[in-house]
Design a protein around this motif. Sequence first.
Motif, PDB file in Angstrom:
ATOM      1  N   LEU A   1      13.811  21.125 -44.055  1.00 26.44           N
ATOM      2  CA  LEU A   1      13.808  22.062 -45.179  1.00 26.44           C
ATOM      3  C   LEU A   1      13.894  21.358 -46.515  1.00 26.44           C
ATOM      4  O   LEU A   1      13.305  21.798 -47.507  1.00 26.44           O
ATOM      5  CB  LEU A   1      14.997  23.022 -45.056  1.00 26.44           C
TER       6      LEU A   1
ATOM      7  N   ILE B   1      19.071  26.703 -46.867  1.00 21.26           N
ATOM      8  CA  ILE B   1      19.766  27.300 -45.725  1.00 21.26           C
ATOM      9  C   ILE B   1      20.280  28.688 -46.079  1.00 21.26           C
ATOM     10  O   ILE B   1      20.181  29.631 -45.278  1.00 21.26           O
ATOM     11  CB  ILE B   1      20.912  26.378 -45.265  1.00 21.26           C
TER      12      ILE B   1
ATOM     13  N   HIS C   1      15.872  23.134 -40.202  1.00 24.06           N
ATOM     14  CA  HIS C   1      15.868  24.433 -39.521  1.00 24.06           C
ATOM     15  C   HIS C   1      15.505  24.197 -38.056  1.00 24.06           C
ATOM     16  O   HIS C   1      14.490  23.570 -37.747  1.00 24.06           O
ATOM     17  CB  HIS C   1      14.831  25.352 -40.197  1.00 24.06           C
TER      18      HIS C   1
ATOM     19  N   LEU D   1      17.801  33.286 -39.047  1.00 16.23           N
ATOM     20  CA  LEU D   1      18.597  32.712 -37.959  1.00 16.23           C
ATOM     21  C   LEU D   1      19.138  33.774 -37.013  1.00 16.23           C
ATOM     22  O   LEU D   1      19.821  33.447 -36.040  1.00 16.23           O
ATOM     23  CB  LEU D   1      19.763  31.894 -38.526  1.00 16.23           C
TER      24      LEU D   1
ATOM     25  N   LEU E   1      17.518  31.134 -45.754  1.00 17.11           N
ATOM     26  CA  LEU E   1      17.260  31.500 -44.356  1.00 17.11           C
ATOM     27  C   LEU E   1      18.274  32.533 -43.875  1.00 17.11           C
ATOM     28  O   LEU E   1      17.919  33.506 -43.196  1.00 17.11           O
ATOM     29  CB  LEU E   1      17.325  30.264 -43.463  1.00 17.11           C
TER      30      LEU E   1
ATOM     31  N   SER F   1      12.614  21.184 -34.574  1.00 15.12           N
ATOM     32  CA  SER F   1      13.288  21.180 -35.869  1.00 15.12           C
ATOM     33  C   SER F   1      12.269  20.973 -36.978  1.00 15.12           C
ATOM     34  O   SER F   1      11.308  20.216 -36.827  1.00 15.12           O
ATOM     35  CB  SER F   1      14.341  20.071 -35.934  1.00 15.12           C
TER      36      SER F   1
ATOM     37  N   ALA G   1      20.551  26.020 -38.387  1.00 23.03           N
ATOM     38  CA  ALA G   1      20.244  25.240 -39.581  1.00 23.03           C
ATOM     39  C   ALA G   1      21.368  24.250 -39.817  1.00 23.03           C
ATOM     40  O   ALA G   1      22.543  24.554 -39.590  1.00 23.03           O
ATOM     41  CB  ALA G   1      20.068  26.141 -40.801  1.00 23.03           C
TER      42      ALA G   1
END
Length: 331
Positions: free
Chosen positions: A286, A136, A277, A145, A139, A283, A261
């Motif tokens: 991850l 996360i 994610h 995001l 990301l 979805s 996330a």
Amino acid sequence: MTATKRPRIGFLGTGRIGIRRMQSLLQSGLIKAAALSDPSAEMVDAARALAPEAAVLPDLDALLASDLDGIVIATPSALHAEQSIAALEAGLAVFCQKPLGRTAEEVGAVVAASQKADRLLGVDLSYRHTAGMVKIRELLGQGTLGEVFGVDLVFHNAYGPDKPWFFDKRLSGGGCVMDLGVHMVDLALWALGYPEVVETTGHLFSKGRPIDRDSETVEDYATATMTLASGTVVRLTCSWHLHAGRDAVIEADFYGTAGGASLRNVDGSFFDFRAVHHTGTSSQVLAEPEADWPGGAALDWARKLAQGQRFDPAAHDFTTVSTVLDRIYAR
């Protein structure tokens, strides 16, 4: 200590958490358990089963007088800051169970001692080291995001602590926020790159009744809202003994303009996590539950110590997290 030598580590406190960290460190092969100390003969025996060659010493002073490179501290919270400072001033690297101190003042004093002694300081903020949170954070760093505007953090423990000192604010520094919330606040700020927190509000409860934020009564349920300089709102909810239908609810949700996330515990587990994610109504997983992530913070500290690393400026982030907790408690 050379970069290729296994650090000689002392263990102060070998209760439930202390012995788990000892086990993770020994299994990694990164360190040598040179000495240990605990007032409980039962805990000493359990630790010696893992490290039969470790010297059993009576107290911290004896550990500091030994030929050690570092120390792992897993004692009651009221002792953490004082013991950490003593070890750092004696020239040892320190890995301490959370919280590092009961207030930002205590934490800042430990960080200052680490910097002055030029010794490595680590804290057992282990949830950063789940595979899901690492993904996360990647990301977030990549901007996948979009602009993150909201973060929701939850940590409900159906059981709560089993030691009386947790319920004495003078000794613990606080209740479920200090015990559980510290993990989630650290997780969010770490994932977002430690942005400035410009406003913090909180509501604390004990046995279902509101209490003053600066009350000497220890809270067992809390909500808090942190507003970041960017305008992002971070919401925290945590508790002990909540009727939630499972052992634990542990969640971190990040909402952005281009996606979301989530890190969620699986089936009420304290140890199994899945990260996902989200894009619109779709979805993508991850990371699935993994093995020994709870020892991740200790292993990270041990690797750095074995490589000869000394003071890490990132230690100032520990003070940042503690300052947020102080604001929740209106200190």
